[in-house]
Design an enzyme around this catalytic site. Structure first.
Site, PDB file in Angstrom:
ATOM      1  N   GLY A  33       0.802  -1.221   0.000  1.00 57.96           N
ATOM      2  CA  GLY A  33       0.000   0.000   0.000  1.00 57.96           C
ATOM      3  C   GLY A  33       0.834   1.268   0.000  1.00 57.96           C
ATOM      4  N   TYR A  34       0.152   2.385   0.308  1.00 64.19           N
ATOM      5  CA  TYR A  34       0.729   3.730   0.166  1.00 64.19           C
ATOM      6  C   TYR A  34       1.272   3.844  -1.261  1.00 64.19           C
ATOM      7  CZ  TYR A  34       1.853   8.225   2.081  1.00 64.19           C
ATOM      8  OH  TYR A  34       1.857   9.569   2.334  1.00 64.19           O
ATOM      9  N   LEU A  35       0.370   3.660  -2.187  1.00 67.05           N
ATOM     10  CA  LEU A  35       0.726   3.434  -3.593  1.00 67.05           C
ATOM     11  C   LEU A  35       1.321   4.666  -4.253  1.00 67.05           C
ATOM     12  CD1 LEU A  35      -2.458   1.393  -4.638  1.00 67.05           C
ATOM     13  CD2 LEU A  35      -0.251   0.528  -3.830  1.00 67.05           C
ATOM     14  N   HIS A  68       4.009   1.395  -8.313  1.00 67.25           N
ATOM     15  CA  HIS A  68       2.993   0.350  -8.139  1.00 67.25           C
ATOM     16  C   HIS A  68       2.029   0.335  -9.324  1.00 67.25           C
ATOM     17  CE1 HIS A  68       3.823   1.145  -3.667  1.00 67.25           C
ATOM     18  NE2 HIS A  68       4.119  -0.122  -3.809  1.00 67.25           N
ATOM     19  N   GLN A 102       7.600  -9.822   7.732  1.00 66.17           N
ATOM     20  CA  GLN A 102       8.809  -9.441   6.984  1.00 66.17           C
ATOM     21  C   GLN A 102       9.532  -8.251   7.601  1.00 66.17           C
ATOM     22  OE1 GLN A 102       6.398  -8.678   3.336  1.00 66.17           O
ATOM     23  NE2 GLN A 102       7.840  -7.009   2.977  1.00 66.17           N
ATOM     24  N   ASP A 141      13.038  -4.131  -6.171  1.00 68.87           N
ATOM     25  CA  ASP A 141      13.437  -5.125  -5.171  1.00 68.87           C
ATOM     26  C   ASP A 141      13.989  -6.343  -5.917  1.00 68.87           C
ATOM     27  OD1 ASP A 141      12.222  -3.926  -2.509  1.00 68.87           O
ATOM     28  OD2 ASP A 141      10.747  -3.629  -4.081  1.00 68.87           O
ATOM     29  N   SER A 201       7.395   3.921  -1.093  1.00 69.90           N
ATOM     30  CA  SER A 201       6.494   4.422  -0.053  1.00 69.90           C
ATOM     31  C   SER A 201       7.294   5.065   1.068  1.00 69.90           C
ATOM     32  CB  SER A 201       5.648   3.278   0.507  1.00 69.90           C
ATOM     33  OG  SER A 201       5.014   2.581  -0.544  1.00 69.90           O
TER      34      SER A 201
HETATM   35  P1  AMP Z   1       5.919  -2.559  -1.727  1.00 75.67           P
HETATM   36  O1  AMP Z   1       4.558  -1.971  -1.590  1.00 75.67           O
HETATM   37  O2  AMP Z   1       7.019  -1.608  -1.445  1.00 75.67           O
HETATM   38  O3  AMP Z   1       6.061  -3.878  -1.031  1.00 75.67           O
HETATM   39  O4  AMP Z   1       6.101  -2.893  -3.280  1.00 75.67           O
HETATM   40  C1  AMP Z   1       5.160  -3.659  -3.976  1.00 75.67           C
HETATM   41  C2  AMP Z   1       5.701  -3.980  -5.349  1.00 75.67           C
HETATM   42  O5  AMP Z   1       5.966  -2.773  -6.054  1.00 75.67           O
HETATM   43  C3  AMP Z   1       7.020  -4.751  -5.309  1.00 75.67           C
HETATM   44  O6  AMP Z   1       7.019  -5.743  -6.333  1.00 75.67           O
HETATM   45  C4  AMP Z   1       8.033  -3.693  -5.568  1.00 75.67           C
HETATM   46  O7  AMP Z   1       9.218  -4.171  -6.153  1.00 75.67           O
HETATM   47  C5  AMP Z   1       7.284  -2.791  -6.536  1.00 75.67           C
HETATM   48  N1  AMP Z   1       7.866  -1.440  -6.550  1.00 75.67           N
HETATM   49  C6  AMP Z   1       8.188  -0.674  -5.486  1.00 75.67           C
HETATM   50  N2  AMP Z   1       8.737   0.491  -5.878  1.00 75.67           N
HETATM   51  C7  AMP Z   1       8.778   0.455  -7.239  1.00 75.67           C
HETATM   52  C8  AMP Z   1       9.253   1.357  -8.253  1.00 75.67           C
HETATM   53  N3  AMP Z   1       9.803   2.528  -7.936  1.00 75.67           N
HETATM   54  N4  AMP Z   1       9.130   0.991  -9.549  1.00 75.67           N
HETATM   55  C9  AMP Z   1       8.588  -0.217  -9.878  1.00 75.67           C
HETATM   56  N5  AMP Z   1       8.115  -1.089  -8.975  1.00 75.67           N
HETATM   57  C10 AMP Z   1       8.217  -0.785  -7.674  1.00 75.67           C
END
Ligand code: AMP
Length: 278
Positions: free
Chosen positions: A22-24, A28, A55, A148, A184
């Site tokens: 979240g906190y998109l 995302h 995690q 990631d 986020s």
């Molecule tokens: P998170 O909400 O941070 O767990 O991320 C959820 C998904 O979004 C994961 O697969 C991340 O690798 C991807 N993600 C996070 N930041 C970015 C970004 N700047 N560009 C592309 N994908 C991202």
């Protein structure tokens, strides 16, 4: 969620899945777009929002992690997400509060280095929650961000090792105009920390220029140069930098074209990660 997914499966609708905490942000939403095109015309896109407690380490930012469900739902509607799945802790980890939850999915090789070394229980939490989400959402295709990199490699490994019938897509990292990878956690960067945070991108650029100039370059020497660059910022501290083969994550002694780089840097108390191919 599982019943809905089974109904979709029965009528032959492909399911595209984007797991998030979240906190998109736009990063995302770029994954949503990728999931939409991979699921096809008759496909559905599911985005999950779950800040997964397993995690986070005991001293990490689980309780402070930014949350804004109303805003996220608006963004999802605009992006054409079909279903937003927001499970509760009691559904994801039944009986955990009473000490009854006892099953985890653990990847044992790729998760030893970098993020895994810095955050010992992190990937066990990630693989467990993703395995559980796959069992709930039954995706044909799931999209993860290259942001990631190690996580994506581990998820691909887990899906192959545990026979999940899902195709894993890794989509490119979206960045701010000054190169900072969208995250986020960038919300934590106040005042000059936001500027100092661009040092991660500067380190990747430095490595790229180095590899361009000399075909091979000792990894140890480049690590030292990266370390010095981070030290120029008053509130930044290098946690690690690694040079490795992009698929196996095996460290290399000589950096060359095609070598992958990843680093983690503290900007104040905020821990940021980034990576890229050289
Ligand atoms: P998170 O909400 O941070 O767990 O991320 C959820 C998904 O979004 C994961 O697969 C991340 O690798 C991807 N993600 C996070 N930041 C970015 C970004 N700047 N560009 C592309 N994908 C991202």
């Amino acid at each position: 969620m599982q019943r809905l997914a089974q109904q979709w499966q029965r009528i032959g609708r492909r399911i595209g899945f984007v797991p998030t905490m979240g906190y998109l942000h736009a990063g995302h939403l770029s994954l949503v777009k990728r999931a939409r095109s991979a699921a096809g015309k008759n496909g559905v896109v599911v985005l999950s929002i779950y800040v997964n407690p397993t995690q986070f380490g005991p001293k990490e930012d689980f309780s402070k992690y930014p949350r804004d469900l109303r805003r996220d739902l608006k963004l999802c509607r605009k992006a054409g997400v079909d279903v937003v799945f927001t499970p509760r802790d009691t559904e994801m980890y039944p009986g955990k509060a009473k000490g009854r939850y006892s099953t985890y999915a653990v990847e044992e090789r790729l998760s030893q280095t970098m993020e895994g070394a810095a955050r010992p229980t992190h990937f066990r939490g990630v693989t467990t929650v993703v395995a559980k989400l796959f069992n709930l959402v039954l995706p044909d295709v799931a999209v993860f961000g290259a942001k990631d990199w190690q996580q994506a490699a581990i998820i691909k490994r887990m899906s192959a090792d545990l026979n999940f019938p899902v195709k894993i897509i890794v989509a490119p990292t979206l960045r701010e105009r000054d190169g900072l990878a969208m995250s986020s956690r960038n919300k934590y960067l106040i005042g000059d920390l936001r500027r100092q945070a661009t040092v991660l991108w500067a380190c990747i650029q430095l490595a790229r220029v180095t590899v361009k100039r000399s075909k091979t370059y000792p990894a140890a020497k480049l690590k030292a140069a990266v370390s010095r660059l981070v030290e120029c910022e008053p509130d930044a501290r290098l946690d690690y930098v690694e040079f490795f083969e992009p698929d196996t994550l095996s460290p290399v002694a000589q950096v060359r074209r095609g070598t992958h780089m990843a680093l983690a840097v503290f900007a104040g108390k905020t821990r940021l990660i980034d990576n890229g191919p050289l």
